[in-house]
Design an enzyme around this catalytic site. Structure first.
Site: not given
Length: 334
Positions: A60, A64, A67, A104, A136, A196, A268
């Site tokens: 990616c 972040c 991450c 998901c 999802c 979400c 969650r």
């Protein structure tokens, strides 16, 4: 405080001071209040099991700080191209048989691009939807037209976390703005897909930041149907690898506060469960969590997660049972 909580109702006019007062309530009073709200809006003994599968891992371009899938960090995570559709559907079937009612799919993209990969994701959504699961996706930033394509394919929910407060956001991510996240959530709403969106605690943020993030969610015109509360998974090679473990009482406070200000929402209990005992997770369920994430091979995307068989034992020990999707034939054998 009693005036705030006297009538349990869905409201969108919370102030930061009110949410802060709730967050800072004496712990047992806070949990009792959250449990009472939970029982007013949700079955008291049901927990939704959601399976999360990484359909495209690593590489990616974002930065972040938490991450391990960011290409710029040197982690042990192996880059994986987009999985074949047949492989994803096989995972979905296995998840349903194991007790999941929500599937998901996550791709480590900054944003969705209108290309063959997105066409393949559309096929995945159609296939999972045909299995009778809530489907999802979390694919990064999304335009209104892309959201509409997903909705037409049968997508039930789209995950796009705020991560943290608007005030603290720039300390964690520089390659995307907080407003970009809000825009994607708005595009999802316009397409008629459920939202979400939650965040992560343990990033070095203050209590004020945690409250501010909840305020953003609780003052939306329509509350997110799902709010994941994550504890930072400290991944070696990322800028936040040396931060301390999130204390369980911080998770309990965050979950309880979310339950009170977002009474209809599925809250969650997400990343971080691997470092929590069964007793600590029980506190989170008492505080209003009514969903957990499961992942194959004891992983949640790229971090460790409890084994599903252990989760089932835990639910049985606590007198809880897996939630079954409405109109879905039972997959739990007694």
């Amino acid at each position: 405080m009693n005036a705030i909580l006297e009538t349990v109702k869905v409201r969108h006019d919370w102030t930061k001071q009110q949410i802060e007062q709730i967050y800072n309530m004496p712990l047992l009073e806070l949990v009792y209040t959250a449990a009472s709200v939970h029982r007013a809006y949700h079955p008291k003994n049901e927990v939704q099991i959601s399976t999360l599968l990484s359909i495209k891992t690593g590489g990616c371009p974002e930065d972040c700080s938490y991450c391990g899938q960011a290409a710029r960090y040197h982690t042990d995570i192996k880059v994986q191209r987009l999985l074949p559709t047949e492989t994803v559907l096989a995972h979905a079937k296995k998840a349903k048989q194991a007790g999941s009612s929500r599937f998901c799919m996550a791709a480590a993209w900054r944003e969705v691009r209108d290309n063959k990969d997105f066409d393949r994701v559309i096929d995945m959504v159609k296939g999972v939807n045909e299995l009778g699961l809530e489907v999802c996706c979390t694919l990064g930033m999304l335009t209104e037209s892309q959201a509409l394509r997903l909705q037409q394919a049968g997508l039930y929910a789209y995950n796009h976390n705020l991560d943290t407060s608007e005030e603290f956001y720039d300390e964690i991510i520089s390659t995307r703005k907080f407003d970009n996240r809000i825009n994607t959530i708005n595009n999802v709403r316009k397409a008629g897909i459920t939202v979400c969106s939650g965040g992560i605690i343990g990033l070095g943020e203050s209590t004020s930041d945690r409250v501010s993030m909840l305020l953003t969610l609780a003052t939306m015109d329509k509350h997110p149907e799902s709010v994941p509360i994550n504890a930072l998974a400290r991944i070696k090679g990322t800028p936040l690898e040396d931060l301390p473990k999130v204390e369980v009482w911080d998770m309990v406070r965050m979950i309880a506060t979310a339950r009170i200000v977002l009474p209809e929402t599925m809250v969650r209990l997400s990343a971080g469960r691997i470092e929590m005992s069964e007793v600590e997770q029980a506190w989170c369920f008492m505080a209003g969590a009514n969903s957990i994430f499961a992942g194959e091979n004891q992983t949640l995307l790229v971090t460790a997660n409890p084994a599903l068989n252990k989760d089932m034992v835990m639910l049985e020990n606590l007198g809880l049972k897996p939630m079954i999707k409405q109109n879905q034939e039972s997959f739990c054998q007694s």
